[in-house]
Design a protein around this motif. Structure first.
Motif, PDB file in Angstrom:
ATOM      1  N   THR A   1       0.806  -0.843   0.355  1.00 46.04           N
ATOM      2  CA  THR A   1      -0.213   0.208  -0.017  1.00 46.04           C
ATOM      3  C   THR A   1       0.801   1.541  -0.189  1.00 46.04           C
ATOM      4  OG1 THR A   1      -0.452   0.598   1.988  1.00 46.04           O
ATOM      5  CG2 THR A   1      -1.874  -1.211   1.519  1.00 46.04           C
ATOM      6  N   LEU A   2       0.254   2.169  -0.416  1.00 47.30           N
ATOM      7  CA  LEU A   2       0.840   3.414  -0.266  1.00 47.30           C
ATOM      8  C   LEU A   2       1.417   3.749   0.564  1.00 47.30           C
ATOM      9  CD1 LEU A   2      -0.788   5.762  -2.927  1.00 47.30           C
ATOM     10  CD2 LEU A   2       0.938   4.558  -3.950  1.00 47.30           C
ATOM     11  N   GLY A   3       0.770   3.740   1.651  1.00 44.20           N
ATOM     12  CA  GLY A   3       1.194   4.332   3.126  1.00 44.20           C
ATOM     13  C   GLY A   3       2.188   3.666   4.024  1.00 44.20           C
ATOM     14  N   GLU A   4       2.484   1.898   3.252  1.00 44.04           N
ATOM     15  CA  GLU A   4       3.437   1.744   3.775  1.00 44.04           C
ATOM     16  C   GLU A   4       5.336   1.884   3.038  1.00 44.04           C
ATOM     17  OE1 GLU A   4       3.754  -2.977   3.216  1.00 44.04           O
ATOM     18  OE2 GLU A   4       0.944  -1.921   2.444  1.00 44.04           O
ATOM     19  N   MET A   5       4.949   2.399   2.495  1.00 40.70           N
ATOM     20  CA  MET A   5       6.350   2.867   1.720  1.00 40.70           C
ATOM     21  C   MET A   5       7.003   4.632   2.111  1.00 40.70           C
ATOM     22  SD  MET A   5       5.388   2.640  -2.286  1.00 40.70           S
ATOM     23  CE  MET A   5       6.328   2.499  -2.999  1.00 40.70           C
ATOM     24  N   THR A   6       7.966   4.802   2.106  1.00 42.29           N
ATOM     25  CA  THR A   6       8.862   5.456   2.322  1.00 42.29           C
ATOM     26  C   THR A   6       8.649   7.110   1.578  1.00 42.29           C
ATOM     27  OG1 THR A   6       9.788   4.648   3.945  1.00 42.29           O
ATOM     28  CG2 THR A   6      10.614   6.717   3.179  1.00 42.29           C
ATOM     29  N   LYS A   7       7.860   8.153   2.060  1.00 42.85           N
ATOM     30  CA  LYS A   7       8.116   9.420   1.535  1.00 42.85           C
ATOM     31  C   LYS A   7       9.235  10.190   1.406  1.00 42.85           C
ATOM     32  CE  LYS A   7       4.652  12.063   2.148  1.00 42.85           C
ATOM     33  NZ  LYS A   7       3.426  12.841   2.222  1.00 42.85           N
ATOM     34  N   TYR A   8       9.255  10.854   0.132  1.00 42.70           N
ATOM     35  CA  TYR A   8      10.792  11.652   0.444  1.00 42.70           C
ATOM     36  C   TYR A   8       9.970  13.058  -0.815  1.00 42.70           C
ATOM     37  CZ  TYR A   8      14.982  14.108  -1.134  1.00 42.70           C
ATOM     38  OH  TYR A   8      15.742  15.512  -1.018  1.00 42.70           O
ATOM     39  N   GLN A   9      10.242  14.195  -0.291  1.00 43.67           N
ATOM     40  CA  GLN A   9       9.729  15.310  -0.677  1.00 43.67           C
ATOM     41  C   GLN A   9      11.216  16.745  -0.434  1.00 43.67           C
ATOM     42  OE1 GLN A   9       6.680  16.474   1.508  1.00 43.67           O
ATOM     43  NE2 GLN A   9       4.950  15.546   0.258  1.00 43.67           N
ATOM     44  N   PHE A  10      11.001  17.135  -1.317  1.00 45.01           N
ATOM     45  CA  PHE A  10      11.887  18.074  -1.698  1.00 45.01           C
ATOM     46  C   PHE A  10      11.285  19.515  -2.714  1.00 45.01           C
ATOM     47  CE2 PHE A  10      13.492  18.234  -5.591  1.00 45.01           C
ATOM     48  CZ  PHE A  10      13.025  17.362  -6.047  1.00 45.01           C
ATOM     49  N   ASN A  11      12.109  20.839  -2.386  1.00 50.87           N
ATOM     50  CA  ASN A  11      11.745  21.881  -3.346  1.00 50.87           C
ATOM     51  C   ASN A  11      10.379  22.268  -3.217  1.00 50.87           C
ATOM     52  OD1 ASN A  11      12.201  23.776  -5.368  1.00 50.87           O
ATOM     53  ND2 ASN A  11      11.708  22.393  -7.182  1.00 50.87           N
ATOM     54  N   LYS A  12       9.510  22.502  -3.946  1.00 55.57           N
ATOM     55  CA  LYS A  12       8.389  22.640  -3.287  1.00 55.57           C
ATOM     56  C   LYS A  12       6.882  21.511  -2.130  1.00 55.57           C
ATOM     57  CE  LYS A  12       8.548  25.821  -7.425  1.00 55.57           C
ATOM     58  NZ  LYS A  12       7.919  25.522  -8.932  1.00 55.57           N
ATOM     59  N   LYS A  13       7.535  20.414  -3.176  1.00 57.05           N
ATOM     60  CA  LYS A  13       6.560  19.301  -2.065  1.00 57.05           C
ATOM     61  C   LYS A  13       5.706  19.405  -2.882  1.00 57.05           C
ATOM     62  CE  LYS A  13       9.248  20.886   2.058  1.00 57.05           C
ATOM     63  NZ  LYS A  13      10.176  20.048   2.256  1.00 57.05           N
ATOM     64  N   VAL A  14       5.212  19.439  -4.037  1.00 55.88           N
ATOM     65  CA  VAL A  14       4.228  19.107  -4.755  1.00 55.88           C
ATOM     66  C   VAL A  14       4.411  17.105  -4.950  1.00 55.88           C
ATOM     67  CG1 VAL A  14       4.226  21.238  -4.726  1.00 55.88           C
ATOM     68  CG2 VAL A  14       4.981  19.936  -7.021  1.00 55.88           C
ATOM     69  N   VAL A  15       5.275  16.463  -5.179  1.00 56.71           N
ATOM     70  CA  VAL A  15       5.350  15.447  -5.648  1.00 56.71           C
ATOM     71  C   VAL A  15       6.439  14.291  -4.398  1.00 56.71           C
ATOM     72  CG1 VAL A  15       6.558  13.851  -7.408  1.00 56.71           C
ATOM     73  CG2 VAL A  15       6.357  16.179  -7.933  1.00 56.71           C
ATOM     74  N   ASP A  16       5.134  13.439  -4.301  1.00 59.02           N
ATOM     75  CA  ASP A  16       6.182  12.425  -3.068  1.00 59.02           C
ATOM     76  C   ASP A  16       6.750  11.186  -3.985  1.00 59.02           C
ATOM     77  OD1 ASP A  16       4.597  13.876  -1.032  1.00 59.02           O
ATOM     78  OD2 ASP A  16       2.421  12.037  -1.252  1.00 59.02           O
ATOM     79  N   HIS A  17       7.785  11.629  -4.045  1.00 63.14           N
ATOM     80  CA  HIS A  17       8.719  10.339  -4.019  1.00 63.14           C
ATOM     81  C   HIS A  17       8.914   9.264  -3.484  1.00 63.14           C
ATOM     82  CE1 HIS A  17      10.590  13.126  -7.400  1.00 63.14           C
ATOM     83  NE2 HIS A  17      10.945  14.007  -6.307  1.00 63.14           N
ATOM     84  N   LEU A  18       8.183   8.176  -3.937  1.00 64.41           N
ATOM     85  CA  LEU A  18       7.767   6.776  -2.921  1.00 64.41           C
ATOM     86  C   LEU A  18       8.832   5.587  -3.278  1.00 64.41           C
ATOM     87  CD1 LEU A  18       3.850   6.886  -3.271  1.00 64.41           C
ATOM     88  CD2 LEU A  18       5.227   7.757  -1.668  1.00 64.41           C
ATOM     89  N   PHE A  19       9.378   5.435  -1.499  1.00 65.05           N
ATOM     90  CA  PHE A  19      10.397   4.269  -2.252  1.00 65.05           C
ATOM     91  C   PHE A  19      10.280   3.219  -1.049  1.00 65.05           C
ATOM     92  CE2 PHE A  19      13.244   5.373   1.308  1.00 65.05           C
ATOM     93  CZ  PHE A  19      13.348   6.587   1.051  1.00 65.05           C
ATOM     94  N   CYS A  20      11.055   2.008  -1.649  1.00 63.56           N
ATOM     95  CA  CYS A  20      10.455   1.253  -0.883  1.00 63.56           C
ATOM     96  C   CYS A  20      11.169   0.810   0.360  1.00 63.56           C
ATOM     97  CB  CYS A  20      10.865  -0.670  -1.286  1.00 63.56           C
ATOM     98  SG  CYS A  20      11.066  -2.091  -0.248  1.00 63.56           S
ATOM     99  N   PRO A  21      10.645   1.018   1.593  1.00 60.95           N
ATOM    100  CA  PRO A  21      11.561   0.904   3.184  1.00 60.95           C
ATOM    101  C   PRO A  21      12.739  -0.071   2.891  1.00 60.95           C
ATOM    102  CG  PRO A  21       9.619   0.329   2.985  1.00 60.95           C
ATOM    103  CD  PRO A  21       9.503   0.393   1.963  1.00 60.95           C
ATOM    104  N   ASP A  22      12.459  -0.926   2.310  1.00 63.39           N
ATOM    105  CA  ASP A  22      13.194  -2.911   2.210  1.00 63.39           C
ATOM    106  C   ASP A  22      14.129  -2.409   1.284  1.00 63.39           C
ATOM    107  OD1 ASP A  22      11.614  -3.250   4.466  1.00 63.39           O
ATOM    108  OD2 ASP A  22      10.735  -4.374   3.347  1.00 63.39           O
ATOM    109  N   CYS A  23      14.084  -2.322   0.097  1.00 59.54           N
ATOM    110  CA  CYS A  23      14.937  -2.228  -0.427  1.00 59.54           C
ATOM    111  C   CYS A  23      15.207  -0.559  -1.117  1.00 59.54           C
ATOM    112  CB  CYS A  23      15.114  -3.129  -1.818  1.00 59.54           C
ATOM    113  SG  CYS A  23      13.423  -2.808  -3.275  1.00 59.54           S
ATOM    114  N   GLY A  24      15.445   0.443  -0.730  1.00 55.26           N
ATOM    115  CA  GLY A  24      15.351   1.706  -1.235  1.00 55.26           C
ATOM    116  C   GLY A  24      15.125   2.206  -2.984  1.00 55.26           C
ATOM    117  N   VAL A  25      14.241   1.358  -3.070  1.00 53.33           N
ATOM    118  CA  VAL A  25      13.946   1.349  -5.002  1.00 53.33           C
ATOM    119  C   VAL A  25      12.606   2.323  -4.924  1.00 53.33           C
ATOM    120  CG1 VAL A  25      12.711   0.295  -7.441  1.00 53.33           C
ATOM    121  CG2 VAL A  25      15.017  -0.228  -6.352  1.00 53.33           C
ATOM    122  N   GLU A  26      12.453   3.470  -5.763  1.00 52.26           N
ATOM    123  CA  GLU A  26      11.738   4.683  -6.299  1.00 52.26           C
ATOM    124  C   GLU A  26      11.291   4.020  -7.503  1.00 52.26           C
ATOM    125  OE1 GLU A  26      12.390   8.207  -6.181  1.00 52.26           O
ATOM    126  OE2 GLU A  26      10.654   8.848  -7.445  1.00 52.26           O
ATOM    127  N   ALA A  27       9.997   3.032  -7.240  1.00 54.86           N
ATOM    128  CA  ALA A  27       9.322   2.225  -7.975  1.00 54.86           C
ATOM    129  C   ALA A  27       8.219   3.156  -9.484  1.00 54.86           C
ATOM    130  CB  ALA A  27       8.644   1.123  -8.053  1.00 54.86           C
TER     131      ALA A  27
END
Ligand SMILES: [Zn+2]
Length: 120
Positions: free
Chosen positions: A56-82
Motif C-alpha cells: 500500500t502507498l502508506g507503507e512506502m517511505t515518502k521523500y519530498q523536496f523543493n515545492k513538495k508537490v511530488v511524493d517520491h515514494l520508495f520501498c523501505p526495504d530495498c530503497g527502490v523508487e518504482a
C-alpha cells in the motif's frame, strides 16, 4: 491517440508490485536534481492507468523536496523508487512510473523525451 500496453512492475525486493497501462513512446527523461541522481526514465499516467497489486502507498517511505508537490515514494526495504505521485497543475493526481522498474522493458530501446525539470 497513442496505443497503451499493460506492464507489470515493482521495487527490487518485491514488497511492492503494480500494473500500469501506458505508452512508452511517451517516456521522459528529466534533468531535475532527483531524476539526475536516480537516473530516472519516467512515464506519466493518471490514477485510472495505475494499480498497486501488492503493498500500500502508506507503507512506502515518502521523500519530498523543493515545492513538495511530488511524493517520491520508495520501498523501505530495498530503497527502490518504482514510482512517485503528485498533482498535475490541473489538480489531477498523476503517477510518475520509473520505466526501469517495469518487467520486460529494455530501456535502451526507448527514446525518452528530455524534459527540463530543473527549471521548476
Ligand atoms: Zn523493495
Amino acid at each position: 491517440m497513442a496505443e497503451t500496453k499493460k506492464y507489470a512492475g515493482g521495487c527490487h525486493c518485491g514488497r511492492f508490485t503494480f500494473e500500469v497501462n501506458t505508452d512508452l513512446d511517451t517516456a521522459i527523461s528529466c534533468n531535475c536534481s532527483i531524476c539526475t541522481k536516480r537516473g530516472l526514465v519516467l512515464t506519466m499516467v493518471g490514477p485510472e492507468q495505475f494499480a498497486l497489486t501488492k503493498g500500500t502507498l502508506g507503507e512506502m517511505t515518502k521523500y519530498q523536496f523543493n515545492k513538495k508537490v511530488v511524493d517520491h515514494l520508495f520501498c523501505p526495504d530495498c530503497g527502490v523508487e518504482a514510482f512517485g505521485t503528485g498533482q498535475a497543475p490541473n489538480g489531477q493526481t498523476m503517477f510518475a512510473i520509473n520505466v526501469r522498474c517495469l518487467e520486460g522493458v529494455d530501456v535502451t530501446t526507448l527514446k525518452p523525451r528530455p524534459v527540463d525539470g530543473r527549471k521548476y
